[in-house]
Structures are given as C-alpha cells and as structure tokens.
Design a protein around this motif. Structure first.
Motif, PDB file in Angstrom:
ATOM      1  N   ARG A 159       8.096  16.014  -5.262  1.00  0.00           N
ATOM      2  CA  ARG A 159       6.897  16.511  -4.594  1.00  0.00           C
ATOM      3  C   ARG A 159       6.793  15.868  -3.221  1.00  0.00           C
ATOM      4  NH1 ARG A 159       1.966  14.491  -3.597  1.00  0.00           N
ATOM      5  NH2 ARG A 159       0.279  15.982  -3.345  1.00  0.00           N
ATOM      6  N   ILE A 160       6.422  16.662  -2.234  1.00  0.00           N
ATOM      7  CA  ILE A 160       6.085  16.145  -0.922  1.00  0.00           C
ATOM      8  C   ILE A 160       4.731  16.736  -0.543  1.00  0.00           C
ATOM      9  CG2 ILE A 160       7.436  17.932   0.264  1.00  0.00           C
ATOM     10  CD1 ILE A 160       7.906  15.811   2.496  1.00  0.00           C
ATOM     11  N   GLY A 161       3.801  15.897  -0.178  1.00  0.00           N
ATOM     12  CA  GLY A 161       2.452  16.341   0.154  1.00  0.00           C
ATOM     13  C   GLY A 161       2.068  15.880   1.546  1.00  0.00           C
ATOM     14  N   PHE A 162       1.282  16.703   2.213  1.00  0.00           N
ATOM     15  CA  PHE A 162       0.821  16.404   3.566  1.00  0.00           C
ATOM     16  C   PHE A 162      -0.696  16.503   3.605  1.00  0.00           C
ATOM     17  CE2 PHE A 162       4.952  18.435   3.915  1.00  0.00           C
ATOM     18  CZ  PHE A 162       5.651  17.536   4.690  1.00  0.00           C
ATOM     19  N   ASP A 163      -1.351  15.497   4.193  1.00  0.00           N
ATOM     20  CA  ASP A 163      -2.787  15.558   4.440  1.00  0.00           C
ATOM     21  C   ASP A 163      -2.994  16.117   5.838  1.00  0.00           C
ATOM     22  OD1 ASP A 163      -3.584  14.513   2.018  1.00  0.00           O
ATOM     23  OD2 ASP A 163      -3.583  12.446   2.742  1.00  0.00           O
ATOM     24  N   MET A 164      -3.811  17.148   5.918  1.00  0.00           N
ATOM     25  CA  MET A 164      -4.099  17.771   7.205  1.00  0.00           C
ATOM     26  C   MET A 164      -5.587  17.578   7.483  1.00  0.00           C
ATOM     27  SD  MET A 164      -1.797  21.174   6.501  1.00  0.00           S
ATOM     28  CE  MET A 164      -2.436  22.055   7.865  1.00  0.00           C
TER      29      MET A 164
ATOM     30  N   ASP B  70       0.806  -1.218   0.000  1.00  0.00           N
ATOM     31  CA  ASP B  70       0.000   0.000   0.000  1.00  0.00           C
ATOM     32  C   ASP B  70       0.836   1.263   0.000  1.00  0.00           C
ATOM     33  OD1 ASP B  70      -2.321  -1.488   0.083  1.00  0.00           O
ATOM     34  OD2 ASP B  70      -2.395  -1.504   2.286  1.00  0.00           O
ATOM     35  N   ARG B  71       2.144   1.135   0.176  1.00  0.00           N
ATOM     36  CA  ARG B  71       2.967   2.326   0.412  1.00  0.00           C
ATOM     37  C   ARG B  71       3.828   2.785  -0.775  1.00  0.00           C
ATOM     38  NH1 ARG B  71       2.544   4.346   5.501  1.00  0.00           N
ATOM     39  NH2 ARG B  71       1.807   2.873   7.041  1.00  0.00           N
ATOM     40  N   PHE B  72       4.158   1.888  -1.691  1.00  0.00           N
ATOM     41  CA  PHE B  72       5.066   2.280  -2.770  1.00  0.00           C
ATOM     42  C   PHE B  72       4.528   1.825  -4.120  1.00  0.00           C
ATOM     43  CE2 PHE B  72       8.774   1.598  -5.551  1.00  0.00           C
ATOM     44  CZ  PHE B  72       9.282   2.898  -5.549  1.00  0.00           C
ATOM     45  N   SER B  73       4.624   2.719  -5.110  1.00  0.00           N
ATOM     46  CA  SER B  73       4.249   2.359  -6.480  1.00  0.00           C
ATOM     47  C   SER B  73       5.239   2.984  -7.453  1.00  0.00           C
ATOM     48  CB  SER B  73       2.819   2.815  -6.811  1.00  0.00           C
ATOM     49  OG  SER B  73       2.732   4.217  -6.809  1.00  0.00           O
ATOM     50  N   LEU B  74       5.360   2.353  -8.603  1.00  0.00           N
ATOM     51  CA  LEU B  74       6.238   2.822  -9.671  1.00  0.00           C
ATOM     52  C   LEU B  74       5.424   2.831 -10.959  1.00  0.00           C
ATOM     53  CD1 LEU B  74       9.141   3.675 -10.293  1.00  0.00           C
ATOM     54  CD2 LEU B  74       9.639   1.283 -10.779  1.00  0.00           C
ATOM     55  N   TYR B  75       5.289   4.032 -11.542  1.00  0.00           N
ATOM     56  CA  TYR B  75       4.503   4.222 -12.764  1.00  0.00           C
ATOM     57  C   TYR B  75       5.448   4.588 -13.896  1.00  0.00           C
ATOM     58  CZ  TYR B  75       1.586   6.784 -16.125  1.00  0.00           C
ATOM     59  OH  TYR B  75       0.977   7.235 -17.258  1.00  0.00           O
ATOM     60  N   ASN B  76       5.194   4.037 -15.093  1.00  0.00           N
ATOM     61  CA  ASN B  76       5.971   4.406 -16.264  1.00  0.00           C
ATOM     62  C   ASN B  76       5.048   4.446 -17.471  1.00  0.00           C
ATOM     63  OD1 ASN B  76       7.841   3.670 -18.760  1.00  0.00           O
ATOM     64  ND2 ASN B  76       9.048   4.689 -17.200  1.00  0.00           N
ATOM     65  N   ALA B  77       5.177   5.508 -18.264  1.00  0.00           N
ATOM     66  CA  ALA B  77       4.413   5.633 -19.507  1.00  0.00           C
ATOM     67  C   ALA B  77       5.380   5.963 -20.630  1.00  0.00           C
ATOM     68  CB  ALA B  77       3.363   6.730 -19.377  1.00  0.00           C
TER      69      ALA B  77
ATOM     70  N   THR C 248       6.263   6.761  -6.197  1.00  0.00           N
ATOM     71  CA  THR C 248       5.441   7.348  -5.136  1.00  0.00           C
ATOM     72  C   THR C 248       5.567   6.522  -3.868  1.00  0.00           C
ATOM     73  OG1 THR C 248       3.857   8.132  -6.786  1.00  0.00           O
ATOM     74  CG2 THR C 248       3.101   8.080  -4.509  1.00  0.00           C
ATOM     75  N   LEU C 249       5.829   7.202  -2.750  1.00  0.00           N
ATOM     76  CA  LEU C 249       5.894   6.585  -1.423  1.00  0.00           C
ATOM     77  C   LEU C 249       4.855   7.259  -0.546  1.00  0.00           C
ATOM     78  CD1 LEU C 249       7.377   4.626   0.497  1.00  0.00           C
ATOM     79  CD2 LEU C 249       8.936   6.510   1.021  1.00  0.00           C
ATOM     80  N   ASN C 250       3.921   6.470   0.001  1.00  0.00           N
ATOM     81  CA  ASN C 250       2.845   6.974   0.866  1.00  0.00           C
ATOM     82  C   ASN C 250       3.051   6.477   2.283  1.00  0.00           C
ATOM     83  OD1 ASN C 250       0.919   8.218  -1.013  1.00  0.00           O
ATOM     84  ND2 ASN C 250       0.825   6.165  -1.884  1.00  0.00           N
ATOM     85  N   GLY C 251       2.686   7.303   3.239  1.00  0.00           N
ATOM     86  CA  GLY C 251       2.727   6.846   4.622  1.00  0.00           C
ATOM     87  C   GLY C 251       2.150   7.850   5.589  1.00  0.00           C
ATOM     88  N   ASP C 252       1.096   7.455   6.289  1.00  0.00           N
ATOM     89  CA  ASP C 252       0.518   8.226   7.390  1.00  0.00           C
ATOM     90  C   ASP C 252       0.370   9.715   7.087  1.00  0.00           C
ATOM     91  OD1 ASP C 252       0.408   5.843   8.852  1.00  0.00           O
ATOM     92  OD2 ASP C 252       2.444   6.132   9.606  1.00  0.00           O
ATOM     93  N   GLY C 253      -0.349  10.030   6.034  1.00  0.00           N
ATOM     94  CA  GLY C 253      -0.633  11.417   5.711  1.00  0.00           C
ATOM     95  C   GLY C 253       0.463  12.149   4.967  1.00  0.00           C
ATOM     96  N   VAL C 254       1.524  11.448   4.563  1.00  0.00           N
ATOM     97  CA  VAL C 254       2.627  12.060   3.826  1.00  0.00           C
ATOM     98  C   VAL C 254       2.805  11.288   2.520  1.00  0.00           C
ATOM     99  CG1 VAL C 254       5.085  12.607   3.820  1.00  0.00           C
ATOM    100  CG2 VAL C 254       3.791  12.769   5.941  1.00  0.00           C
TER     101      VAL C 254
END
Length: 181
Positions: free
Chosen positions: A157-162, A72-79, A120-126
C-alpha cells in the motif's frame, strides 16, 4: 482474559513497544446443522435439508500482538493467533440413525494458526506499507477427512495525504493505491 501494555523505550533505534495477549475459551451448545435428507447432494436431487441440533463446540485460543516503533517514521506490527475449535459430540442422520463421527474433530474452515505482519514507513504525507498474511491449514469437512493447506499472501500500500483548503468538512484527503494477491 488478557494483558495489554504500551511503553516508550530508549533502546537505540527502538523507541516504543505496544503489546497485548489474550486467552479465550468458548463453550457453544446447541450447534445447528443443515442435514441433507438424502445421501445425494441436494443440489442434484431436490430435498429440503433438515435443521438439527448436533451438539456442542469447545473453543480455546490465544491471540498475541505487538508493535515495535523505530522513531516516528517506521513501525513493525505482528499478530499471531492460535485457535483450537472442536466438536464435542457425534450426530446421527437418516432413518437408520447413522452416526457421523464428529466428536473431537476440528471445526472446518477454522485454521489453527493465523499471522499478520505489517511494516509501515511514514514520511511527509506519504505512507508505505508491506503486509503479509498467513492462514494456516484447515479442514474442509465435518469429519476432518479433507484439508486445505495453509497459504501466505503479500500486499502493498502507498498512501498520500493531500491537504485541502481547510474550509468545509474535511481538512485533508488521503488517496491510496493497494496491491493485493
């Protein structure tokens, strides 16, 4: 025409795959071009360009994209995209009806190859992303006598969910910082 698939996998760390491939063909007719009435650039010597039908463009291409998921935490996309857009006809200019040899030439500004990769690396709102884009060589003139080399850019890119109070229209706010070259 194309194919698309999405599969859950159990191959060690690889847990999912999404992919698609498409082929396209376009026959464009009645291509309009603004032709200068003089041999000098119209910005230097005034003169309204003449809009003329200069023939057809034939395009063939293939687009392929895939996403590999690692939990659920890491994905690799290529087009990857390949495009072959060519003029089908020559055209003439001026009172002398000088032939401009564009038949079989590549459409300027249209690269043969495009590639995009996103990790893309996802984890706990980041969410962290590393994004690479390749734009291939392309021509800058109708007669293909000047070309622009391909290039690669890298972005982050770094994103935060608040979370918000839950009252009102929104339940969360996403704030991100992007660095692009």
């Amino acid at each position: 025409a194309g194919l698309r698939t999405r599969r859950a996998l159990d191959l060690g760390p690889l847990t999912g795959f999404e992919g698609q491939i498409s082929y396209y063909h376009v026959d464009f007719s009645n291509r309009l071009l603004a032709i200068s009435p003089t041999t000098t650039i119209t910005a230097i010597i005034s003169g309204a360009p003449i809009i003329a039908n200069v023939g057809s463009v034939k395009t063939d291409g293939v687009d392929a994209a895939a996403t590999l998921r690692f939990g659920d935490r890491f994905s690799l996309y290529n087009a990857l995209s390949y495009n072959n857009s060519r003029y089908a006809d020559n055209y003439t200019v001026g009172a002398a009806q000088t032939v401009v040899p564009t038949a079989g030439k590549k459409v300027p500004g249209s690269p043969d190859w495009l590639n995009k990769t996103v990790a893309t690396l996802n984890g706990d709102g980041v969410e962290l992303q590393l994004i690479g884009d390749y734009i291939g060589r392309r021509y800058a003139t109708f007669t293909n006598d000047l070309k622009v080399p391909g290039y690669f850019t890298l972005s982050g890119r770094i994103g935060f969910d608040m979370p918000l109070s839950g009252e009102g229209l929104a339940k969360k706010l996403n704030v991100s910082l992007n660095v692009t070259n």
